[in-house]
Design a protein around this motif. Structure first.
Motif, short mmCIF file in Angstrom:
data_model
loop_
_atom_site.label_atom_id
_atom_site.label_comp_id
_atom_site.label_asym_id
_atom_site.label_seq_id
_atom_site.Cartn_x
_atom_site.Cartn_y
_atom_site.Cartn_z
N SER A 348 -3.35 -16.10 -29.82
CA SER A 348 -3.36 -15.72 -31.23
C SER A 348 -1.94 -15.60 -31.77
N SER A 349 -1.77 -15.91 -33.04
CA SER A 349 -0.48 -15.69 -33.70
C SER A 349 -0.30 -14.24 -34.11
N GLY A 350 -1.35 -13.41 -33.86
CA GLY A 350 -1.24 -11.98 -34.16
C GLY A 350 -1.70 -11.63 -35.55
N ILE A 351 -2.17 -10.42 -35.69
CA ILE A 351 -2.61 -9.96 -37.01
C ILE A 351 -1.49 -9.23 -37.74
N GLY A 352 -0.55 -8.68 -36.98
CA GLY A 352 0.60 -8.00 -37.58
C GLY A 352 1.85 -8.85 -37.47
N ILE A 353 3.00 -8.19 -37.51
CA ILE A 353 4.28 -8.90 -37.43
C ILE A 353 5.28 -8.03 -36.67
N ALA A 354 6.33 -8.68 -36.19
CA ALA A 354 7.46 -7.96 -35.60
C ALA A 354 8.63 -8.07 -36.57
N GLY A 355 9.18 -6.92 -36.96
CA GLY A 355 10.32 -6.96 -37.88
C GLY A 355 9.88 -7.06 -39.32
N PRO A 356 10.53 -7.93 -40.10
CA PRO A 356 10.26 -8.01 -41.54
C PRO A 356 8.83 -8.45 -41.83
N PRO A 357 8.24 -7.95 -42.91
CA PRO A 357 6.83 -8.28 -43.22
C PRO A 357 6.69 -9.63 -43.92
N TYR A 358 7.09 -10.69 -43.22
CA TYR A 358 7.04 -12.03 -43.80
C TYR A 358 6.60 -13.03 -42.73
N ARG A 359 5.82 -14.01 -43.18
CA ARG A 359 5.45 -15.15 -42.33
C ARG A 359 5.64 -16.43 -43.14
N VAL A 360 6.32 -17.37 -42.52
CA VAL A 360 6.53 -18.68 -43.15
C VAL A 360 6.07 -19.74 -42.16
N GLY A 361 5.07 -20.51 -42.56
CA GLY A 361 4.56 -21.57 -41.70
C GLY A 361 3.64 -21.08 -40.60
N THR A 362 3.28 -19.81 -40.60
CA THR A 362 2.34 -19.25 -39.64
C THR A 362 1.39 -18.33 -40.39
N VAL A 363 0.37 -17.81 -39.69
CA VAL A 363 -0.61 -16.95 -40.33
C VAL A 363 -0.77 -15.65 -39.56
N SER A 364 -1.13 -14.59 -40.28
CA SER A 364 -1.65 -13.37 -39.65
C SER A 364 -3.15 -13.55 -39.55
N GLU A 365 -3.69 -13.39 -38.33
CA GLU A 365 -5.09 -13.74 -38.15
C GLU A 365 -5.86 -12.69 -37.35
N LEU A 366 -7.10 -12.49 -37.77
CA LEU A 366 -8.10 -11.79 -36.99
C LEU A 366 -9.00 -12.88 -36.41
N VAL A 367 -9.06 -12.98 -35.10
CA VAL A 367 -9.79 -14.05 -34.45
C VAL A 367 -11.21 -13.60 -34.14
N VAL A 368 -12.18 -14.43 -34.51
CA VAL A 368 -13.58 -14.20 -34.17
C VAL A 368 -14.00 -15.28 -33.18
N LEU A 369 -14.23 -14.87 -31.94
CA LEU A 369 -14.63 -15.80 -30.88
C LEU A 369 -16.15 -15.84 -30.80
N HIS A 370 -16.72 -17.00 -31.06
CA HIS A 370 -18.16 -17.21 -30.93
C HIS A 370 -18.38 -17.90 -29.59
N ILE A 371 -18.80 -17.16 -28.61
CA ILE A 371 -18.92 -17.67 -27.24
C ILE A 371 -20.36 -17.99 -26.92
N ARG A 372 -20.58 -19.18 -26.38
CA ARG A 372 -21.89 -19.59 -25.90
C ARG A 372 -21.82 -19.71 -24.39
N PHE A 373 -22.79 -19.13 -23.70
CA PHE A 373 -22.88 -19.27 -22.25
C PHE A 373 -23.85 -20.38 -21.94
N LYS A 374 -23.39 -21.42 -21.22
CA LYS A 374 -24.24 -22.57 -20.93
C LYS A 374 -25.23 -22.19 -19.83
#
Length: 374
Positions: A348-374
């Motif tokens: 993950s690129s992370g939901i927060g940030i380190a240092g200044p509150p800016y992102r350029v060319g990246t995203v703050s993300e909450l990842v939702v994993l939809h897992i299927r067991f075969k």
């Protein structure tokens, strides 16, 4: 951390160059040059005032100084990149003489116009970069694992990494993260390291543990250490994480239910952490195995040991362009889905940030994993 050390680069290297080129572009009048010069003097004075008195000033003053200096630090990177691009264009004209005559005959007006174009462009970029941080996206990821059991054929996991709760990421943003997570109705929530930034007192004073206690997931909320959990106030951070209601996994193996295993590794910064094969010695490898490991260094180790899914953070995907390009040289996979042998990974690129509150060319993300067991 009060005033981020990276901003010294702007003070010592970028500021003189930006000042020099801007001074050449603006009209040679006191009404222009005095305010322009005072801006750089004031920014420099604020920075060194904060740097010298960082241990004496109250947190709210230091947080303001951090915002000012690090905002200018990020802006100065993109101003410098813009100026360097113009330098290349200008030098190319010496060889190819492709500038139209009206541009060369009105060179002063052209420089002033470019001055305002860069100023407006970087200002717009900074606004967008800030909004990217305070409005994280929901990233849907679909994974099929080759193992399963009669008890469960699917699993929905909310994955958050790199919250970096501290001076910048505070109570309001954490409440937003919790609301976003609960809106996904996950079976399980996994927080994959760097929950705190440098100091623990910001989370403690704001009682942010009460907000994280509101995370809802029937199979539980689990958290592992990141490298920042080993920085200042290590033991205070450990005690605070226990208050969040999440289960802290430090080289631990659990079964949220009988259908799969969850392994939480201590951060790679701890060179005495247990080997993965040691953690897996007594588990039933016919069942799906999910591993949380903050730093994405152990792909080969996981593949060799038959892990089904590895979850990582740490890289922020560089956070600010052009750093994502550098991340690709450092990590096998700095961001996104990856597969090595039988093992699948998500970094993950992370939901927060380190240092200044800016992102350029990246995203703050909450990842939702939809897992299927075969």
């Amino acid at each position: 951390m009060k005033v981020f050390i990276q901003s010294i680069v702007a003070q010592l290297l970028l500021n003189p160059y930006i000042f020099w080129r801007g001074y050449q572009a603006i009209p040679a009048k006191k009404s222009w040059r005095i305010p322009y010069t005072l801006f750089f003097i004031l920014e420099l004075a604020i920075y060194f005032f904060g740097f010298i008195f960082r241990n004496e000033l109250p947190d709210n003053v230091m947080t303001t100084i951090q915002y000012i200096c690090n905002t200018w630090y990020i802006a100065s990177i993109y101003i410098t990149l813009s100026l360097l691009a113009l330098e290349v264009i200008r030098l190319s004209n010496r060889f190819f003489h492709w500038f139209p005559s009206w541009l060369t005959t009105h060179w002063k007006q052209t420089k002033l116009t470019l001055f305002f174009i860069i100023l407006a462009g970087v200002t717009g970029l900074m606004i967008k970069a800030y909004l990217t941080v305070i409005h994280p996206i929901v990233k849907e990821v679909y994974v099929t694992l080759p193992k399963g059991s009669s008890q469960r054929d699917s699993l929905t996991i909310v994955m958050m990494s790199d919250l970096h709760i501290g001076e910048v990421i505070g109570k309001k943003l954490v409440q937003r993260y919790v609301a976003m997570s609960n809106a996904q109705h996950p079976d399980m929530v996994l927080m994959v390291g760097d929950i705190m930034d440098y100091e623990s007192r910001f989370a403690e004073n704001a009682h942010i543990e009460e907000d994280l206690q509101q995370l809802k997931a029937p199979l539980g909320v689990y958290v592992v250490n990141g490298n920042h959990e080993y920085r200042a106030n290590r033991f205070a951070k450990y005690r605070w994480l226990k208050k969040t209601g999440a289960t802290l996994l430090v080289d631990s193996v659990v079964q949220p239910d009988s259908s799969f295993y969850l392994i939480g590794r201590d951060d790679n910064i701890n060179k005495k952490r247990k080997a993965l094969h040691t953690l897996m010695a007594d588990i039933d490898t016919t069942k799906p195995i999910i591993v949380m490991d903050h730093q994405p260094w152990s792909f080969a180790e996981m593949a060799m040991n038959g892990v089904d899914l590895g979850l990582h953070g740490h890289t922020h995907n560089g956070q600010l362009w052009p750093y994502p390009l550098l991340m690709k040289l450092i990590y096998e996979c700095p961001y996104g889905y990856h597969k090595k042998g039988p093992t699948q990974f998500y970094v993950s690129s992370g939901i927060g940030i380190a240092g200044p509150p800016y992102r350029v060319g990246t995203v703050s993300e909450l990842v939702v994993l939809h897992i299927r067991f075969k």
